[in-house]
Design a protein around this motif. Structure first.
Motif, mmCIF file in Angstrom:
data_model
loop_
_atom_site.group_PDB
_atom_site.id
_atom_site.type_symbol
_atom_site.label_atom_id
_atom_site.label_comp_id
_atom_site.label_asym_id
_atom_site.label_seq_id
_atom_site.Cartn_x
_atom_site.Cartn_y
_atom_site.Cartn_z
ATOM 1 N N CYS A 98 0.752 -1.032 -0.178
ATOM 2 C CA CYS A 98 0.101 -0.018 0.052
ATOM 3 C C CYS A 98 0.729 1.229 0.075
ATOM 4 O O CYS A 98 1.662 1.115 0.859
ATOM 5 C CB CYS A 98 -0.844 0.084 1.130
ATOM 6 S SG CYS A 98 -2.052 1.444 1.202
ATOM 7 N N CYS A 101 -0.412 3.534 3.400
ATOM 8 C CA CYS A 101 0.134 3.172 4.803
ATOM 9 C C CYS A 101 1.521 2.214 4.909
ATOM 10 O O CYS A 101 2.046 2.158 5.948
ATOM 11 C CB CYS A 101 -1.043 2.410 5.509
ATOM 12 S SG CYS A 101 -1.559 0.490 4.859
ATOM 13 N N CYS A 134 -4.709 -0.025 -0.107
ATOM 14 C CA CYS A 134 -5.319 -1.140 0.432
ATOM 15 C C CYS A 134 -6.669 -0.919 0.650
ATOM 16 O O CYS A 134 -7.092 0.361 0.797
ATOM 17 C CB CYS A 134 -4.478 -1.704 1.350
ATOM 18 S SG CYS A 134 -4.679 -0.495 3.168
ATOM 19 N N CYS A 137 -7.253 1.818 3.430
ATOM 20 C CA CYS A 137 -6.836 3.147 3.288
ATOM 21 C C CYS A 137 -7.781 3.896 2.099
ATOM 22 O O CYS A 137 -7.904 4.943 2.067
ATOM 23 C CB CYS A 137 -5.192 3.285 2.752
ATOM 24 S SG CYS A 137 -3.990 3.181 3.925
HETATM 25 ZN ZN LIG Z 1 -2.882 0.983 3.375
#
Ligand SMILES: [Zn+2]
Ligand SMILES: [Mn+2]
Ligand SMILES: [Mn+2]
Ligand SMILES: [Zn+2]
Lengths: 141, 141
Positions: A98, A101, A134, A137
DNA sequence: AATTTTTTGCAACGTTGTTGCAAAAGATTA
DNA sequence: TAATCTTTTGCAACAACGTTGCAAAAAATT
Protein backbone atom coordinates in the motif's frame (compact mmCIF):
# COMPACT_ATOMS: atom_id res chain seq x y z
CA UNK A 1 -1.89 -18.29 21.60
CA UNK A 2 1.15 -19.07 23.74
CA UNK A 3 0.22 -22.69 23.04
CA UNK A 4 -0.28 -22.40 19.27
CA UNK A 5 3.04 -20.68 18.89
CA UNK A 6 4.95 -23.28 20.91
CA UNK A 7 3.31 -26.06 18.92
CA UNK A 8 4.37 -24.52 15.64
CA UNK A 9 7.95 -24.41 16.86
CA UNK A 10 7.87 -28.01 18.05
CA UNK A 11 6.32 -29.20 14.81
CA UNK A 12 9.29 -27.64 13.02
CA UNK A 13 11.72 -29.34 15.42
CA UNK A 14 12.91 -26.07 16.86
CA UNK A 15 13.78 -25.44 20.50
CA UNK A 16 11.06 -23.38 22.10
CA UNK A 17 12.83 -20.23 23.21
CA UNK A 18 11.65 -16.89 24.39
CA UNK A 19 12.75 -14.95 21.33
CA UNK A 20 11.21 -17.40 18.89
CA UNK A 21 7.90 -17.35 20.73
CA UNK A 22 7.81 -13.56 20.86
CA UNK A 23 8.76 -13.08 17.24
CA UNK A 24 6.25 -15.64 16.04
CA UNK A 25 3.57 -13.92 18.12
CA UNK A 26 4.35 -10.62 16.41
CA UNK A 27 3.51 -12.26 13.10
CA UNK A 28 0.27 -13.69 14.43
CA UNK A 29 -0.79 -10.31 15.79
CA UNK A 30 0.13 -8.38 12.66
CA UNK A 31 -2.21 -8.23 9.69
CA UNK A 32 0.53 -7.24 7.26
CA UNK A 33 4.08 -8.35 6.63
CA UNK A 34 6.94 -7.44 8.96
CA UNK A 35 10.49 -6.34 8.18
CA UNK A 36 13.46 -6.90 10.45
CA UNK A 37 13.23 -3.28 11.54
CA UNK A 38 9.58 -3.59 12.53
CA UNK A 39 10.38 -6.50 14.80
CA UNK A 40 13.27 -4.62 16.30
CA UNK A 41 10.92 -1.78 17.18
CA UNK A 42 8.20 -4.08 18.49
CA UNK A 43 10.59 -5.89 20.76
CA UNK A 44 12.37 -2.90 22.23
CA UNK A 45 15.64 -4.27 23.55
CA UNK A 46 14.27 -7.64 24.60
CA UNK A 47 16.77 -9.38 22.39
CA UNK A 48 19.71 -8.71 20.13
CA UNK A 49 19.50 -7.61 16.50
CA UNK A 50 21.45 -10.68 15.51
CA UNK A 51 18.93 -12.96 17.18
CA UNK A 52 16.18 -11.42 15.11
CA UNK A 53 18.13 -11.98 11.90
CA UNK A 54 18.85 -15.58 12.82
CA UNK A 55 15.28 -16.26 13.89
CA UNK A 56 13.90 -14.91 10.63
CA UNK A 57 16.34 -17.06 8.65
CA UNK A 58 15.38 -20.13 10.63
CA UNK A 59 11.66 -19.49 10.21
CA UNK A 60 12.09 -19.11 6.45
CA UNK A 61 14.08 -22.35 6.25
CA UNK A 62 11.45 -24.20 8.25
CA UNK A 63 8.58 -22.95 6.12
CA UNK A 64 6.99 -20.92 8.92
CA UNK A 65 7.31 -17.56 7.17
CA UNK A 66 8.15 -16.52 3.62
CA UNK A 67 9.97 -13.45 2.36
CA UNK A 68 8.31 -10.96 0.09
CA UNK A 69 10.18 -9.12 -2.66
CA UNK A 70 9.38 -5.43 -2.80
CA UNK A 71 10.34 -2.67 -5.17
CA UNK A 72 11.92 -0.55 -2.45
CA UNK A 73 14.48 -3.17 -1.59
CA UNK A 74 13.41 -3.99 1.92
CA UNK A 75 12.84 -7.62 2.82
CA UNK A 76 9.49 -8.28 4.44
CA UNK A 77 8.17 -11.50 5.91
CA UNK A 78 4.74 -13.01 6.42
CA UNK A 79 3.33 -16.23 7.82
CA UNK A 80 3.05 -19.11 5.41
CA UNK A 81 -0.18 -20.96 4.89
CA UNK A 82 -0.44 -24.61 5.92
CA UNK A 83 1.06 -26.05 2.76
CA UNK A 84 4.66 -24.93 3.26
CA UNK A 85 7.28 -27.38 4.48
CA UNK A 86 10.90 -27.02 5.52
CA UNK A 87 13.05 -26.11 2.54
CA UNK A 88 10.12 -26.08 0.18
CA UNK A 89 7.80 -23.13 -0.06
CA UNK A 90 4.79 -22.86 -2.25
CA UNK A 91 3.25 -19.54 -1.56
CA UNK A 92 2.27 -18.71 -5.09
CA UNK A 93 0.10 -15.73 -4.41
CA UNK A 94 0.25 -12.07 -5.33
CA UNK A 95 1.59 -9.49 -2.86
CA UNK A 96 0.27 -6.01 -2.36
CA UNK A 97 2.13 -2.96 -1.08
CA UNK A 98 0.00 0.00 0.00
CA UNK A 99 1.42 3.36 -1.08
CA UNK A 100 -0.54 5.08 1.67
CA UNK A 101 0.06 3.10 4.86
CA UNK A 102 3.15 1.29 3.63
CA UNK A 103 1.84 -2.10 4.70
CA UNK A 104 2.53 -5.21 2.69
CA UNK A 105 -0.16 -7.88 2.41
CA UNK A 106 -0.36 -11.43 1.15
CA UNK A 107 -3.31 -11.77 -1.21
CA UNK A 108 -3.58 -15.45 -0.42
CA UNK A 109 -6.49 -15.98 -2.80
CA UNK A 110 -5.04 -14.16 -5.79
CA UNK A 111 -2.90 -16.63 -7.68
CA UNK A 112 0.02 -15.72 -9.89
CA UNK A 113 -1.16 -15.20 -13.48
CA UNK A 114 0.55 -17.18 -16.25
CA UNK A 115 3.23 -15.34 -18.23
CA UNK A 116 4.04 -16.20 -21.83
CA UNK A 117 7.83 -16.10 -22.13
CA UNK A 118 9.81 -15.70 -25.36
CA UNK A 119 11.22 -18.79 -27.10
CA UNK A 120 14.11 -20.32 -25.15
CA UNK A 121 13.31 -18.96 -21.70
CA UNK A 122 12.21 -21.37 -18.98
CA UNK A 123 10.28 -20.17 -15.96
CA UNK A 124 10.85 -21.55 -12.51
CA UNK A 125 9.19 -18.92 -10.35
CA UNK A 126 7.11 -15.80 -10.87
CA UNK A 127 6.83 -12.98 -8.37
CA UNK A 128 4.04 -10.45 -8.66
CA UNK A 129 3.94 -7.34 -6.49
CA UNK A 130 1.08 -4.91 -6.95
CA UNK A 131 1.23 -1.48 -5.38
CA UNK A 132 -1.63 0.93 -4.86
CA UNK A 133 -4.16 1.66 -2.12
CA UNK A 134 -5.24 -1.07 0.29
CA UNK A 135 -8.74 -1.75 1.55
CA UNK A 136 -8.36 0.16 4.82
CA UNK A 137 -6.75 3.21 3.24
CA UNK A 138 -9.44 3.24 0.54
CA UNK A 139 -12.09 3.63 3.26
CA UNK A 140 -10.16 5.97 5.61
CA UNK A 141 -7.79 7.87 3.30
CA UNK B 1 28.49 5.66 -29.84
CA UNK B 2 30.33 8.48 -28.11
CA UNK B 3 27.94 10.69 -30.08
CA UNK B 4 24.73 8.82 -29.29
CA UNK B 5 25.51 8.85 -25.60
CA UNK B 6 26.28 12.56 -25.50
CA UNK B 7 23.07 13.30 -27.39
CA UNK B 8 21.00 11.34 -24.88
CA UNK B 9 22.50 13.39 -22.07
CA UNK B 10 21.88 16.68 -23.83
CA UNK B 11 18.31 15.70 -24.68
CA UNK B 12 17.76 15.18 -20.95
CA UNK B 13 19.34 18.56 -20.16
CA UNK B 14 22.26 17.04 -18.36
CA UNK B 15 25.84 18.27 -18.45
CA UNK B 16 27.92 15.93 -20.55
CA UNK B 17 30.53 14.66 -18.14
CA UNK B 18 33.02 11.88 -18.30
CA UNK B 19 31.34 9.69 -15.70
CA UNK B 20 27.90 10.04 -17.23
CA UNK B 21 29.19 9.15 -20.66
CA UNK B 22 31.06 6.11 -19.38
CA UNK B 23 28.19 4.81 -17.28
CA UNK B 24 25.69 5.26 -20.08
CA UNK B 25 28.06 3.41 -22.42
CA UNK B 26 28.17 0.51 -19.98
CA UNK B 27 24.42 0.19 -20.33
CA UNK B 28 24.58 0.32 -24.11
CA UNK B 29 27.24 -2.38 -24.20
CA UNK B 30 25.50 -4.69 -21.74
CA UNK B 31 22.71 -6.98 -22.84
CA UNK B 32 21.32 -7.39 -19.33
CA UNK B 33 20.63 -5.09 -16.44
CA UNK B 34 23.38 -3.61 -14.29
CA UNK B 35 23.58 -3.14 -10.55
CA UNK B 36 25.60 -0.47 -8.84
CA UNK B 37 28.24 -3.05 -8.01
CA UNK B 38 28.59 -4.15 -11.63
CA UNK B 39 29.30 -0.59 -12.68
CA UNK B 40 31.78 -0.20 -9.88
CA UNK B 41 33.65 -3.23 -11.16
CA UNK B 42 33.46 -2.18 -14.81
CA UNK B 43 34.86 1.24 -14.05
CA UNK B 44 37.72 0.20 -11.79
CA UNK B 45 38.58 3.33 -9.86
CA UNK B 46 37.80 5.77 -12.61
CA UNK B 47 35.30 7.52 -10.41
CA UNK B 48 33.93 7.52 -6.91
CA UNK B 49 31.22 5.20 -5.61
CA UNK B 50 29.12 8.21 -4.74
CA UNK B 51 29.27 9.47 -8.29
CA UNK B 52 27.86 6.16 -9.51
CA UNK B 53 24.98 6.34 -7.05
CA UNK B 54 24.20 9.91 -8.03
CA UNK B 55 24.46 9.18 -11.72
CA UNK B 56 22.06 6.25 -11.46
CA UNK B 57 19.58 8.37 -9.51
CA UNK B 58 19.79 11.12 -12.09
CA UNK B 59 19.33 8.71 -14.99
CA UNK B 60 16.25 7.21 -13.35
CA UNK B 61 14.76 10.67 -12.74
CA UNK B 62 15.39 11.67 -16.35
CA UNK B 63 13.81 8.52 -17.75
CA UNK B 64 17.05 7.20 -19.25
CA UNK B 65 17.11 4.02 -17.19
CA UNK B 66 14.57 2.23 -14.98
CA UNK B 67 15.12 0.19 -11.87
CA UNK B 68 14.16 -3.45 -11.67
CA UNK B 69 12.89 -5.05 -8.47
CA UNK B 70 14.37 -8.47 -7.86
CA UNK B 71 13.65 -11.20 -5.35
CA UNK B 72 17.17 -11.07 -3.92
CA UNK B 73 16.77 -7.48 -2.98
CA UNK B 74 19.41 -5.95 -5.18
CA UNK B 75 18.47 -3.01 -7.34
CA UNK B 76 19.29 -3.44 -11.00
CA UNK B 77 18.95 -0.91 -13.80
CA UNK B 78 18.32 -1.13 -17.53
CA UNK B 79 17.91 1.32 -20.38
CA UNK B 80 14.42 2.60 -20.98
CA UNK B 81 12.74 2.36 -24.34
CA UNK B 82 11.90 5.54 -26.23
CA UNK B 83 8.61 6.20 -24.47
CA UNK B 84 9.95 7.21 -21.06
CA UNK B 85 10.15 10.83 -20.03
CA UNK B 86 11.61 12.64 -17.04
CA UNK B 87 9.66 11.80 -13.90
CA UNK B 88 7.29 9.55 -15.75
CA UNK B 89 8.22 6.01 -16.62
CA UNK B 90 6.11 3.57 -18.51
CA UNK B 91 8.12 0.43 -18.79
CA UNK B 92 5.31 -1.99 -18.18
CA UNK B 93 7.07 -5.15 -19.18
CA UNK B 94 8.02 -8.34 -17.41
CA UNK B 95 11.55 -8.84 -16.09
CA UNK B 96 13.48 -12.08 -16.11
CA UNK B 97 16.28 -13.16 -13.78
CA UNK B 98 18.37 -16.13 -14.88
CA UNK B 99 19.21 -18.51 -12.06
CA UNK B 100 22.18 -19.82 -14.01
CA UNK B 101 24.09 -16.76 -15.26
CA UNK B 102 22.52 -14.32 -12.81
CA UNK B 103 21.67 -11.83 -15.54
CA UNK B 104 18.51 -9.76 -15.46
CA UNK B 105 16.70 -9.01 -18.70
CA UNK B 106 13.89 -6.74 -19.78
CA UNK B 107 11.33 -8.75 -21.72
CA UNK B 108 10.23 -5.65 -23.59
CA UNK B 109 7.58 -7.47 -25.54
CA UNK B 110 6.00 -9.35 -22.66
CA UNK B 111 3.42 -7.07 -21.11
CA UNK B 112 2.28 -7.22 -17.50
CA UNK B 113 -0.73 -9.54 -17.16
CA UNK B 114 -3.89 -8.17 -15.52
CA UNK B 115 -4.39 -9.07 -11.85
CA UNK B 116 -7.83 -9.32 -10.30
CA UNK B 117 -7.57 -7.70 -6.86
CA UNK B 118 -9.96 -8.28 -3.94
CA UNK B 119 -12.78 -5.79 -3.31
CA UNK B 120 -11.45 -2.49 -1.95
CA UNK B 121 -7.91 -2.67 -3.26
CA UNK B 122 -6.82 -0.26 -5.98
CA UNK B 123 -3.84 -1.01 -8.20
CA UNK B 124 -1.41 1.64 -9.31
CA UNK B 125 1.51 -0.47 -10.51
CA UNK B 126 2.27 -4.14 -11.00
CA UNK B 127 5.76 -5.60 -11.03
CA UNK B 128 6.35 -9.06 -12.44
CA UNK B 129 9.69 -10.79 -12.08
CA UNK B 130 10.12 -14.25 -13.53
CA UNK B 131 13.12 -16.34 -12.62
CA UNK B 132 14.40 -19.43 -14.38
CA UNK B 133 16.81 -20.21 -17.22
CA UNK B 134 17.50 -17.65 -19.92
CA UNK B 135 17.84 -18.28 -23.62
CA UNK B 136 21.65 -18.43 -23.65
CA UNK B 137 21.91 -20.68 -20.62
CA UNK B 138 19.26 -22.98 -22.07
CA UNK B 139 21.49 -23.55 -25.13
CA UNK B 140 24.88 -23.64 -23.33
CA UNK B 141 24.04 -24.89 -19.84
C1' DA C 1 20.27 -33.47 38.52
C1' DA C 2 23.91 -34.00 35.25
C1' DT C 3 25.15 -33.92 30.57
C1' DT C 4 24.68 -32.82 25.86
C1' DT C 5 22.93 -29.85 22.29
C1' DT C 6 21.17 -25.67 20.72
C1' DT C 7 20.58 -20.86 20.97
C1' DT C 8 21.83 -16.33 22.38
C1' DG C 9 24.51 -11.96 23.08
C1' DC C 10 28.46 -9.54 22.15
C1' DA C 11 32.12 -7.75 19.44
C1' DA C 12 33.88 -7.05 15.26
C1' DC C 13 33.49 -6.60 10.49
C1' DG C 14 31.67 -5.88 5.55
C1' DT C 15 28.42 -3.93 2.27
C1' DT C 16 25.26 -0.61 0.65
C1' DG C 17 23.56 3.81 0.39
C1' DT C 18 23.22 8.94 1.98
C1' DT C 19 24.70 13.78 3.02
C1' DG C 20 27.53 18.24 3.38
C1' DC C 21 30.98 20.71 1.57
C1' DA C 22 35.01 22.41 -1.00
C1' DA C 23 37.42 21.65 -5.36
C1' DA C 24 37.03 20.62 -10.20
C1' DA C 25 34.79 20.40 -14.50
C1' DG C 26 31.28 21.88 -17.68
C1' DA C 27 28.27 25.48 -19.67
C1' DT C 28 27.52 30.21 -20.80
C1' DT C 29 28.56 34.76 -21.96
C1' DA C 30 31.06 38.35 -23.71
C1' DT D 1 39.32 32.63 -26.05
C1' DA D 2 38.96 34.10 -21.38
C1' DA D 3 36.02 35.21 -17.49
C1' DT D 4 32.05 34.00 -15.04
C1' DC D 5 28.41 31.29 -13.51
C1' DT D 6 26.43 26.66 -12.70
C1' DT D 7 26.68 21.91 -12.10
C1' DT D 8 29.08 17.89 -10.90
C1' DT D 9 32.56 15.38 -8.52
C1' DG D 10 35.47 13.44 -4.75
C1' DC D 11 36.23 13.07 -0.10
C1' DA D 12 35.01 12.34 4.58
C1' DA D 13 31.86 11.06 7.65
C1' DC D 14 27.82 8.72 8.80
C1' DA D 15 23.78 5.40 9.17
C1' DA D 16 21.27 1.14 8.15
C1' DC D 17 21.49 -3.46 7.18
C1' DG D 18 23.39 -7.85 7.41
C1' DT D 19 27.07 -11.62 8.58
C1' DT D 20 30.43 -14.38 11.37
C1' DG D 21 33.11 -16.45 15.40
C1' DC D 22 33.05 -17.46 19.90
C1' DA D 23 32.01 -17.86 24.84
C1' DA D 24 28.05 -17.82 27.99
C1' DA D 25 23.32 -19.08 28.73
C1' DA D 26 19.26 -21.66 27.98
C1' DA D 27 16.79 -25.71 26.39
C1' DA D 28 16.51 -30.59 25.56
C1' DT D 29 17.87 -35.17 26.73
C1' DT D 30 19.49 -38.74 29.70
ZN1 LIG E 1 -2.97 0.98 3.28
MN1 LIG F 1 2.77 -13.96 1.03
MN1 LIG G 1 12.94 -3.31 -17.96
ZN1 LIG H 1 21.32 -17.08 -18.13
Amino acid sequence: MEKVVADTLKRSQLSVTDSRKRILEFFHHSDGALAHGDIEKLSGDQFDRVTIYRTLQTFVEKGIIHSIPTADNSIRYALCQQECEAGHHHDNHVHFVCDSCGNTFCLNHVTIPPVQLPEGFTSKQTDVVVSGICKKCGINP
